[in-house]
Design an enzyme around this catalytic site. Structure first.
Site, mmCIF file in Angstrom:
data_model
loop_
_atom_site.group_PDB
_atom_site.id
_atom_site.type_symbol
_atom_site.label_atom_id
_atom_site.label_comp_id
_atom_site.label_asym_id
_atom_site.label_seq_id
_atom_site.Cartn_x
_atom_site.Cartn_y
_atom_site.Cartn_z
ATOM 1 N N HIS A 126 0.960 -1.169 0.034
ATOM 2 C CA HIS A 126 -0.004 0.134 -0.152
ATOM 3 C C HIS A 126 0.721 1.114 0.090
ATOM 4 C CE1 HIS A 126 -3.786 -2.024 1.765
ATOM 5 N NE2 HIS A 126 -3.433 -2.663 0.663
ATOM 6 N N GLU A 133 0.965 3.887 2.180
ATOM 7 C CA GLU A 133 1.408 4.162 3.269
ATOM 8 C C GLU A 133 2.916 3.449 3.333
ATOM 9 O OE1 GLU A 133 -1.524 3.233 2.461
ATOM 10 O OE2 GLU A 133 -2.879 4.514 3.387
ATOM 11 N N CYS A 160 -6.021 1.870 5.267
ATOM 12 C CA CYS A 160 -6.767 0.654 5.631
ATOM 13 C C CYS A 160 -6.762 0.413 7.128
ATOM 14 C CB CYS A 160 -6.371 -0.794 4.969
ATOM 15 S SG CYS A 160 -4.494 -0.966 5.117
ATOM 16 N N CYS A 184 -2.539 -0.040 7.517
ATOM 17 C CA CYS A 184 -1.802 1.231 7.497
ATOM 18 C C CYS A 184 -2.179 2.102 8.550
ATOM 19 C CB CYS A 184 -2.097 1.834 6.161
ATOM 20 S SG CYS A 184 -1.250 1.040 4.855
#
Ligand SMILES: [Zn+2]
Length: 286
Positions: A57, A59, A85, A95
């Site tokens: 992801h 992040e 998330c 994250c």
């Protein structure tokens, strides 16, 4: 990297950093476009986008860069085009948790997740952990949403002659719209789903003539002419593994129910959802 004048108005900085996150999002391969910018003391210290490192992801990508550079994150601000998330079906640490553990002070969010199963869960996780939350400026929220649109549409809208989807049938009026393509006059079927229990679900037509159950058929190619089915009722009760048909002047949308996660009163233990496959049969235009 990008020193900002100390006296720049807060709004101008927020706009600039939000825009940088959107620019980052647009670099993402595939339909799910998410970008993140990490700011400390008014300077961008890292940026990342989804799948910049395959499978990660945005992040995670940005935080890894910060960590490698040996920069402390305590008190940092993060600008992300999509709320972080907060849950994970894999071993991945969500994250939102990564941001909290890193000591991030403020998270600026461009869009809440359109997936009803996780909508605003990231926001809630961060709020509960004492992280300050800000929204992107309105004009940039619209752009952040557009950047991620293809992905978000998966949960309310399906495109193509055939496809699959999983959505919460207790929100959004149970609506799931199936369209042939993105053209404005594209043949479209607005399917509506309603609670019926753990083993079947209602496909609602609103009035007779629109929906039918292809009783005992489990595969699309077992249905020869979908008009031969019985459209007398205003709804069809579709058991798991069976096919409900939605009819319009443009043709038929065949929907096979693959899985139901029912509401808690029917024994559901997870997020409410129905998983379907669909196939479009276009009307023969004369
Ligand atoms: Zn994440």
């Amino acid at each position: 990297m990008n020193p900002q004048p100390e006296n720049a108005p807060r709004e101008a900085l927020d706009s600039a950093f939000s825009q940088l996150a959107i620019d980052e999002a647009l670099k993402s391969p595939g339909n799910a476009r998410v970008g993140v910018v990490v700011v400390r003391d008014g300077q961008v210290v890292a940026a990342g986008h989804r799948d910049e490192v395959p499978g990660l992801h945005a992040e995670q990508v940005a935080l890894q860069k910060v960590s490698k550079a040996g920069i402390a994150l305590r008190g940092a601000e993060v600008y992300t085009t999509l709320e972080p998330c907060a849950n994970s079906r894999t071993a991945r640490i969500p994250c939102a948790q990564l941001l909290v553990e890193a000591g991030v002070a403020t998270v600026h969010i461009g869009q809440f997740d359109r997936n009803p199963q996780v909508n605003r869960l990231g926001w809630k996780y961060l709020r509960d952990a004492g992280v300050a939350l800000r929204d992107f400026p309105a004009n940039l929220r619209a752009i952040a949403a557009k950047a991620n649109q293809d992905f978000a549409q998966n949960f309310t809208h399906g495109l193509g002659m055939s496809g699959g989807a999983k959505f919460d049938f207790t929100t959004n009026g149970g609506k799931f719209t199936i369209s042939l393509d993105e053209e404005p006059d594209s043949p479209t079927w607005e399917t509506r789903w309603g609670n019926c229990g753990a083993t079947a679900i209602y496909l609602n037509g609103g009035s007779p003539g629109r929906v039918a159950l292809a009783r005992y058929a489990g595969k699309f190619d077992e249905i020869d002419d979908p008009d031969a089915l019985d459209y007398e009722s205003h709804f069809a009760k579709v058991p798991i593994g069976s096919i409900g048909v939605m009819r319009s002047p443009r043709g038929h949308a065949l929907c096979r129910v693959k899985k139901i996660e029912p509401t808690p009163d029917y024994g559901g233990t997870g997020h409410v959802s129905v998983t379907i496959d669909w196939e479009i049969r276009l009307a023969v235009s004369l």
